[in-house]
Each structure stands twice: as structure tokens, then as C-alpha cells.
Design a protein around this motif. Structure first.
Motif, short mmCIF file in Angstrom:
data_model
loop_
_atom_site.label_atom_id
_atom_site.label_comp_id
_atom_site.label_asym_id
_atom_site.label_seq_id
_atom_site.Cartn_x
_atom_site.Cartn_y
_atom_site.Cartn_z
N VAL A 167 0.87 -1.17 0.00
CA VAL A 167 0.00 0.00 0.00
C VAL A 167 0.91 1.23 0.00
CG1 VAL A 167 -1.82 1.27 1.20
CG2 VAL A 167 -1.73 -1.24 1.36
N ARG A 168 0.65 2.17 -0.93
CA ARG A 168 1.43 3.40 -0.95
C ARG A 168 0.47 4.58 -0.84
NH1 ARG A 168 4.67 3.56 -6.18
NH2 ARG A 168 3.16 2.01 -6.90
N GLY A 169 0.68 5.40 0.16
CA GLY A 169 -0.20 6.53 0.39
C GLY A 169 0.54 7.85 0.24
N GLU A 170 -0.10 8.80 -0.42
CA GLU A 170 0.43 10.15 -0.56
C GLU A 170 -0.62 11.13 -0.07
OE1 GLU A 170 3.27 11.49 -1.57
OE2 GLU A 170 4.34 9.69 -2.25
N PHE A 171 -0.26 11.91 0.94
CA PHE A 171 -1.18 12.93 1.44
C PHE A 171 -0.44 14.25 1.60
CE2 PHE A 171 -2.28 15.53 5.10
CZ PHE A 171 -3.57 15.94 4.74
N GLY A 172 -1.13 15.34 1.28
CA GLY A 172 -0.58 16.65 1.61
C GLY A 172 -0.76 17.68 0.53
N TYR A 173 -0.31 18.86 0.85
CA TYR A 173 -0.40 20.02 -0.04
C TYR A 173 0.50 21.10 0.54
CZ TYR A 173 -3.81 21.06 3.65
OH TYR A 173 -4.42 21.23 4.86
N TRP A 174 0.67 22.18 -0.21
CA TRP A 174 1.52 23.26 0.27
C TRP A 174 0.70 24.19 1.16
CZ3 TRP A 174 6.72 23.74 -0.27
CH2 TRP A 174 7.29 24.91 0.22
N VAL A 175 1.07 24.29 2.44
CA VAL A 175 0.44 25.24 3.35
C VAL A 175 1.29 26.52 3.31
CG1 VAL A 175 -0.21 25.76 5.72
CG2 VAL A 175 -0.51 23.44 4.81
N PHE A 176 0.70 27.61 2.87
CA PHE A 176 1.45 28.85 2.74
C PHE A 176 2.02 29.30 4.08
CE2 PHE A 176 -1.13 29.05 -1.13
CZ PHE A 176 -0.14 29.34 -2.06
N GLU A 177 3.20 29.89 4.00
CA GLU A 177 3.91 30.27 5.22
C GLU A 177 3.23 31.41 5.96
OE1 GLU A 177 7.07 29.04 2.12
OE2 GLU A 177 5.03 29.86 2.17
N GLY A 178 2.40 32.19 5.29
CA GLY A 178 1.68 33.28 5.95
C GLY A 178 2.29 34.65 5.76
N ASP A 179 3.43 34.73 5.05
CA ASP A 179 4.06 36.05 4.87
C ASP A 179 3.43 36.81 3.69
OD1 ASP A 179 5.09 34.15 3.16
OD2 ASP A 179 7.17 34.83 3.31
N SER A 263 2.70 15.34 4.14
CA SER A 263 3.46 16.59 4.10
C SER A 263 2.56 17.79 3.87
CB SER A 263 4.51 16.53 2.99
OG SER A 263 5.22 17.75 2.90
N TRP A 264 2.86 18.87 4.63
CA TRP A 264 2.25 20.17 4.38
C TRP A 264 3.25 21.07 3.65
CZ3 TRP A 264 0.74 19.81 10.12
CH2 TRP A 264 -0.51 19.17 10.24
N ALA A 265 4.28 20.44 3.06
CA ALA A 265 5.28 21.18 2.30
C ALA A 265 5.53 20.50 0.97
CB ALA A 265 6.58 21.29 3.12
N VAL A 266 4.44 20.14 0.30
CA VAL A 266 4.53 19.46 -0.99
C VAL A 266 3.49 20.08 -1.93
CG1 VAL A 266 2.90 17.66 -0.29
CG2 VAL A 266 4.51 17.22 -2.15
N ARG A 267 3.88 20.24 -3.18
CA ARG A 267 2.94 20.75 -4.18
C ARG A 267 2.31 19.57 -4.90
NH1 ARG A 267 7.21 24.28 -3.73
NH2 ARG A 267 6.55 26.39 -3.15
N VAL A 268 1.01 19.66 -5.12
CA VAL A 268 0.21 18.50 -5.53
C VAL A 268 0.34 18.24 -7.03
CG1 VAL A 268 -2.09 17.49 -5.56
CG2 VAL A 268 -1.41 19.00 -3.68
N HIS A 269 0.75 17.03 -7.38
CA HIS A 269 0.72 16.56 -8.76
C HIS A 269 0.09 15.17 -8.75
CE1 HIS A 269 2.11 15.04 -12.71
NE2 HIS A 269 2.00 16.31 -13.06
N ARG A 270 -1.17 15.14 -8.38
CA ARG A 270 -1.97 13.92 -8.39
C ARG A 270 -3.42 14.38 -8.47
NH1 ARG A 270 0.52 14.61 -3.48
NH2 ARG A 270 -0.85 15.07 -1.71
N ASP A 271 -4.34 13.45 -8.62
CA ASP A 271 -5.72 13.83 -8.85
C ASP A 271 -6.42 14.34 -7.59
OD1 ASP A 271 -5.53 13.21 -11.52
OD2 ASP A 271 -6.18 11.13 -11.23
#
Length: 383
Positions: A167-179, A263-271
Motif C-alpha cells: 500500500v502506498r499513500g500520498e497525502f498533503g499540499y503546500w500550506v502557505f507560510e503566511g508572509d 506533508s504540508w510542504a509538498v505541491r500536488v501533482h496527483r488527482d
């Protein structure tokens, strides 16, 4: 005319994003909009929320917006009210454990977000207290009720995969730093070391893996804070104390290998923001929050490694969509309905505080693995 039975629910933490959107609006208020929960015996259960929180102004605004007349900033007041049947908690984790303990001691049925506590000992104590008090108890395990995961579960139960290998799981997206752009998550998620992505997501991975493929028996993890500096809601910089990424390899009972990246430090390239790929001897599937696609052994193409020749067509087009075949409701609402039926009718309910403690245990093992640089084994005697 059907009889109506009222169940009063103290809802703590509804001024937060998850408590407000998913639990208050899309679950409890949605149940009220449909006339209550049909119990199947001629009775409709009517959930009556009592809003609880620290901000009087925000509670008053919410109550006015949704036409509710009961709210309070006094937790002890609502817990001492004999008319309140259930206590629900969607606060920050550090505040959840003591509040749940007080609710259990007050004899209330309890339902809460995860993680249930900051550490395994606290989580087990809550489960033991609830059992001793004889109160119904539950923990949100919403991923099991997502359309994509339910389709995946159907494949597992139908034997589609043959012997599951991995089983391979990928979760996450880029959470902006807030600046230069506001962050999508509140700053306390990063200031509080107990609120990192390991504590937040590994309880989800525990119950998804257990329910579909088998319990975790070992974990080896790397946990890190990729973005050490962030900016809060007022634009002030702060140093992040919580981890924002965790990479883990787990072995499940029976030998299935699970690899999960959070990860909250990854840019999404999946559906979808969350995807699981399951590979078995007879077929494979990729499931997200809503969709699920399969490739059976009988129609698996024969790729040949040749980097000098362009790939002929897209690999994604070689997969088949799994049909829904049934309506799928909001995952949080579906589990709320099951819990309320458990409270009202004593129907079977596996998603209790002890199940929540297992999630805390996995997060704890992952953090220990990362800190000590070794593989951690889950003792079978653990809950």
C-alpha cells in the motif's frame, strides 16, 4: 405523525474550521434540515446542539446565524446540566484530553475528533475511564466513510486484489507560510509541538490500514519540519515547533508493506489531496477521497523500460473507474449518524476511545522511530 426524541449535544470547538464546517453545519444541522435521524422504529432523533467555546462573541454570532438559542463559555456549566446527553470535542488536542475526562466523570456520552490525547498513556486512561463509567464513546474516523475509501473497501472485501502486496499513500499540499499569502491552517498547528502532521495524520493511517488491510506491526519513520519559520494571523513571524512532514514504512500483520508520505510542504501533482495505491497479485487500485480506479491482472499492459522511446499513450488511461453504485453522504455526517444510533439504540460501534488510542500509539511509535533512528515494533498486547 412520528414521535420525536431530543438528544442534546454539547459541541465544544465549533468556532474552529473543522468543528464548524464538518461537525456543526454539515452533520448536526444537516440532520436537523432533513427532519432528524430516522431510527427505524417510528421515532426520529432530533439533535439539539449546545455551542461551547471560549469566545462569547463568536459563539453568539454562530448561534444567531443558524437560529440556535443555546451557547455557553462555561464547560462546567454545560457538563453539570442533566439535560445534556452527549459531549463532543473538536478543540486543540492539548485542551481535548482534560475536557473529555471531565465529561466522562460527569456521566456524559462522549464523541471527539482525533487525536484523542497528546500521548498514549492519556488516551488509554480516557478509554479506561469511559469503560468504567459505562458511557458511550467514539472517535471520528471519517476517512473510512469517504467515497473513494468505501470503493476500495468493496474491492478488498470482494477479493479483487488476490494477495495484497503493498500500500502506498500520498497525502498533503503546500500550506502557505503566511508572509505573502495567508496560511490555510491556523498558526497554533505549528506553534504547538503536539499538533504536528504526525499526531494529526498517523491516527488516520492506523484505522484505514487496520480496517482495510490489517493492523500495523512495525513502523520506521523520518519526521521533520521543512518550513521552520512561519507568520501568524496578524503577520508576526514565529518559529514552527511542530513537524510538517513525516515519511514512514510500515509492515502490517500478514506481511503487507505500507509506505505513507504525509506533508504540508509538498505541491500536488496527483488527482486528489489523498491517494492510496494498492497492489496485489490479481490487480491494483488507486483510491482518493472520491474516486477509485483499477487495473486487473488480465488487462495489465506489459511496459518495457526504454528511456530512448516516448511512452505510447498515458498510463492513466489504462485504468478503469470503479462505479459508485450507491449514494455516498458526507463522511462526517455518516459517522455521526452511526454514533447517534449507538447512543439511542445501542447498535454495534467499533470506533471507540480505545480505537482512538491505537492512533495515538502509532503516532508515538513513528516519532520515537524518527528520534532514535530505528524500527519500532508494535507489541501485540497493545490495544
Amino acid at each position: 405523525m412520528r414521535a420525536r426524541s431530543t438528544l442534546r449535544i454539547a459541541m465544544n470547538g465549533v468556532t474552529g474550521r473543522m468543528g464548524h464546517r464538518q461537525h456543526l453545519v454539515r452533520s448536526i444541522l444537516a440532520l436537523r434540515e432533513q427532519g432528524g435521524l430516522d431510527l427505524g422504529d417510528g421515532t426520529r432523533l432530533w439533535p439539539e446542539p449546545v455551542l461551547v467555546g471560549r469566545s462569547e462573541a463568536r459563539l453568539k454570532e454562530l448561534a444567531g446565524r443558524y437560529g440556535l438559542d443555546r451557547w455557553t463559555t462555561g464547560l462546567d456549566t454545560v457538563l453539570s446540566d442533566p439535560a445534556v446527553d452527549v459531549y463532543f470535542d473538536a478543540q486543540a488536542t492539548s485542551a481535548r484530553e482534560p475536557a473529555l475526562r471531565r465529561a466522562i466523570d460527569a456521566g456524559k456520552h462522549v464523541y471527539c475528533e482525533k487525536p484523542v490525547a497528546c500521548d498514549w498513556g492519556g488516551a488509554l486512561d480516557l478509554a479506561d475511564r469511559a469503560a468504567a463509567a459505562g458511557v458511550k464513546n467514539g472517535v471520528v474516523q471519517d476517512k473510512l466513510f469517504l467515497p473513494g475509501i468505501r470503493k476500495l473497501k468493496r474491492l478488498v472485501d470482494g477479493g479483487f486484489f488476490g494477495r495484497v502486496l503493498s500500500v502506498r499513500g500520498e497525502f498533503g499540499y503546500w500550506v502557505f507560510e503566511g508572509d505573502w499569502q495567508p496560511a490555510q491552517r491556523p498558526s497554533w498547528n505549528y506553534r504547538d509541538a503536539d499538533a504536528g502532521i504526525t499526531a494529526d495524520m498517523f491516527p488516520h493511517w492506523e484505522y484505514v490500514l487496520r480496517d482495510l488491510f490489517g493492523p500495523v506491526r512495525s513502523v520506521q519513520a523520518h519526521v521533520t519540519t521543512h518550513i521552520p519559520h512561519r507568520w501568524d494571523e496578524s503577520g508576526k513571524p514565529y518559529r514552527a515547533a511542530a513537524d510538517d512532514a513525516a515519511y514512514a514504512i510500515m509492515e502490517l500483520e500478514g506481511g503487507v508493506v505500507a509506505q505513507l508520505n504525509s506533508s504540508w510542504a509538498v505541491r500536488v501533482h496527483r488527482d486528489e489531496l489523498l491517494e492510496f495505491q494498492v497492489d496485489g497479485t490479481e490487480g491494483s487500485a488507486v483510491a482518493g477521497l472520491r474516486d477509485c480506479r483499477v487495473q486487473h491482472r488480465s488487462v495489465t499492459p506489459k511496459p518495457v523500460w526504454d528511456p530512448d522511446v516516448p511512452a505510447d499513450g498515458g498510463f492513466r488511461t489504462q485504468w478503469q473507474e470503479v462505479p459508485g453504485n450507491e449514494p455516498f453522504g458526507n463522511a462526517f455526517k455518516v459517522q455521526w449518524e452511526l454514533f447517534l444510533r449507538h447512543v439511542a439504540l445501542d447498535e454495534p460501534w467499533p470506533y471507540d476511545l480505545r480505537a482512538g488510542a491505537r492512533g495515538v500509539r502509532l503516532a508515538s511509535l513513528a516519532r520515537t522511530s524518527a528520534r532514535e533512528g530505528r524500527r519500532m515494533h508494535w507489541q501485540v498486547t497493545a490495544p
